[in-house]
Design an enzyme around this catalytic site. Structure first.
Site, PDB file in Angstrom:
ATOM      1  N   HIS A  28      -9.110  -3.596  -2.152  1.00 53.33           N
ATOM      2  CA  HIS A  28      -8.073  -2.864  -1.426  1.00 53.33           C
ATOM      3  C   HIS A  28      -8.358  -1.363  -1.456  1.00 53.33           C
ATOM      4  O   HIS A  28      -8.327  -0.694  -0.413  1.00 53.33           O
ATOM      5  CB  HIS A  28      -6.696  -3.165  -2.041  1.00 53.33           C
ATOM      6  CG  HIS A  28      -5.583  -2.416  -1.410  1.00 53.33           C
ATOM      7  ND1 HIS A  28      -4.670  -3.013  -0.579  1.00 53.33           N
ATOM      8  CD2 HIS A  28      -5.217  -1.103  -1.486  1.00 53.33           C
ATOM      9  CE1 HIS A  28      -3.795  -2.097  -0.167  1.00 53.33           C
ATOM     10  NE2 HIS A  28      -4.114  -0.933  -0.708  1.00 53.33           N
ATOM     11  N   GLU A  29      -8.627  -0.821  -2.638  1.00 50.55           N
ATOM     12  CA  GLU A  29      -8.846   0.623  -2.753  1.00 50.55           C
ATOM     13  C   GLU A  29     -10.126   1.056  -2.050  1.00 50.55           C
ATOM     14  O   GLU A  29     -10.146   2.072  -1.361  1.00 50.55           O
ATOM     15  CB  GLU A  29      -8.848   1.059  -4.218  1.00 50.55           C
ATOM     16  CG  GLU A  29      -7.529   0.862  -4.933  1.00 50.55           C
ATOM     17  CD  GLU A  29      -6.315   1.396  -4.192  1.00 50.55           C
ATOM     18  OE1 GLU A  29      -6.421   2.421  -3.481  1.00 50.55           O
ATOM     19  OE2 GLU A  29      -5.244   0.787  -4.319  1.00 50.55           O
ATOM     20  N   HIS A  85     -10.117   1.723   1.718  1.00 48.28           N
ATOM     21  CA  HIS A  85      -9.663   3.039   2.183  1.00 48.28           C
ATOM     22  C   HIS A  85     -10.838   3.994   2.410  1.00 48.28           C
ATOM     23  O   HIS A  85     -10.759   4.888   3.252  1.00 48.28           O
ATOM     24  CB  HIS A  85      -8.687   3.669   1.180  1.00 48.28           C
ATOM     25  CG  HIS A  85      -7.324   3.086   1.214  1.00 48.28           C
ATOM     26  ND1 HIS A  85      -6.484   3.190   2.310  1.00 48.28           N
ATOM     27  CD2 HIS A  85      -6.625   2.389   0.283  1.00 48.28           C
ATOM     28  CE1 HIS A  85      -5.344   2.586   2.061  1.00 48.28           C
ATOM     29  NE2 HIS A  85      -5.403   2.087   0.822  1.00 48.28           N
ATOM     30  N   CYS A 129       0.847  -1.191   0.000  1.00 48.85           N
ATOM     31  CA  CYS A 129       0.000   0.000   0.000  1.00 48.85           C
ATOM     32  C   CYS A 129       0.880   1.238   0.000  1.00 48.85           C
ATOM     33  O   CYS A 129       1.878   1.296   0.729  1.00 48.85           O
ATOM     34  CB  CYS A 129      -0.905  -0.011   1.228  1.00 48.85           C
ATOM     35  SG  CYS A 129      -2.047   1.374   1.318  1.00 48.85           S
TER      36      CYS A 129
END
Length: 180
Positions: A141-142, A145, A99
């Site tokens: 994953h994105e 956030h 990351c």
């Protein structure tokens, strides 16, 4: 413009981002250009607005030949705003992740292998896609956030957590001779 990436420990990475309500604006276009410039500069697979300190539900992602991700399949360049993810299978696959907000480290994270993502593009046009494999991993994953989650929060065990040089030596090259 290349922006500074917020790093783990910054409280802006811990909050839920706000929905985007205005599309096609000069401000949104400027944000997206900054995100593209920053992601390209750092050879990232994706970037979420909170990673550059902007509290909006906006992610970008896309992978072609990338030195940080050798041998992975391509992921189409995508702007995804106000995303909703729906797993299409219960199967999880463990894989290595890094990351830009946790620089210099890698760890094993279990992710859904197949999912549907919906949302809009920068003009407010609907997006509805099915993703598998690395594409699905990048989207998850994105989008994490946007809810204040980093990949470390998803790791089942910290035993795999590695600094990048050790990851490259022991995982990528398979050098298990630890009697240096």
């Amino acid at each position: 413009m290349i922006r500074e990436v917020v790093r783990m420990g910054d409280p802006r990475l811990l909050r839920r981002s706000e929905e985007v309500t205005a599309f096609g604006t000069p401000e949104l276009q400027a944000l997206l250009q900054d995100m593209r410039d920053t992601m390209a500069h750092l050879s990232g697979a994706g970037l979420a607005a909170p990673q550059i300190g902007v509290n909006l539900r906006v992610v970008i992602f896309g992978v072609r030949a990338n030195p940080r991700y050798p041998g992975v399949e391509e992921v189409p360049d995508t702007v995804l705003i106000n995303p909703v993810l729906t797993p299409l299978d219960t199967e999880l696959e463990e894989g290595w992740e890094g990351c830009l907000s946790v620089p210099g480290m890698r760890g094993v994270v279990a992710r859904y292998t197949k999912l549907r993502y919906t949302g809009t593009d920068e003009e407010g046009n609907p997006i509805d896609r099915v993703a598998e494999g690395f594409h699905a991993r990048v989207v998850q994953h994105e989008c994490d956030h946007l809810d204040g989650t980093v990949y470390l929060d998803r790791m089942r065990s910290l035993e795999s957590l590695s600094f990048l040089p050790e990851f490259q030596k022991y995982v990528l090259r398979g050098d298990d001779d630890i009697a240096d």
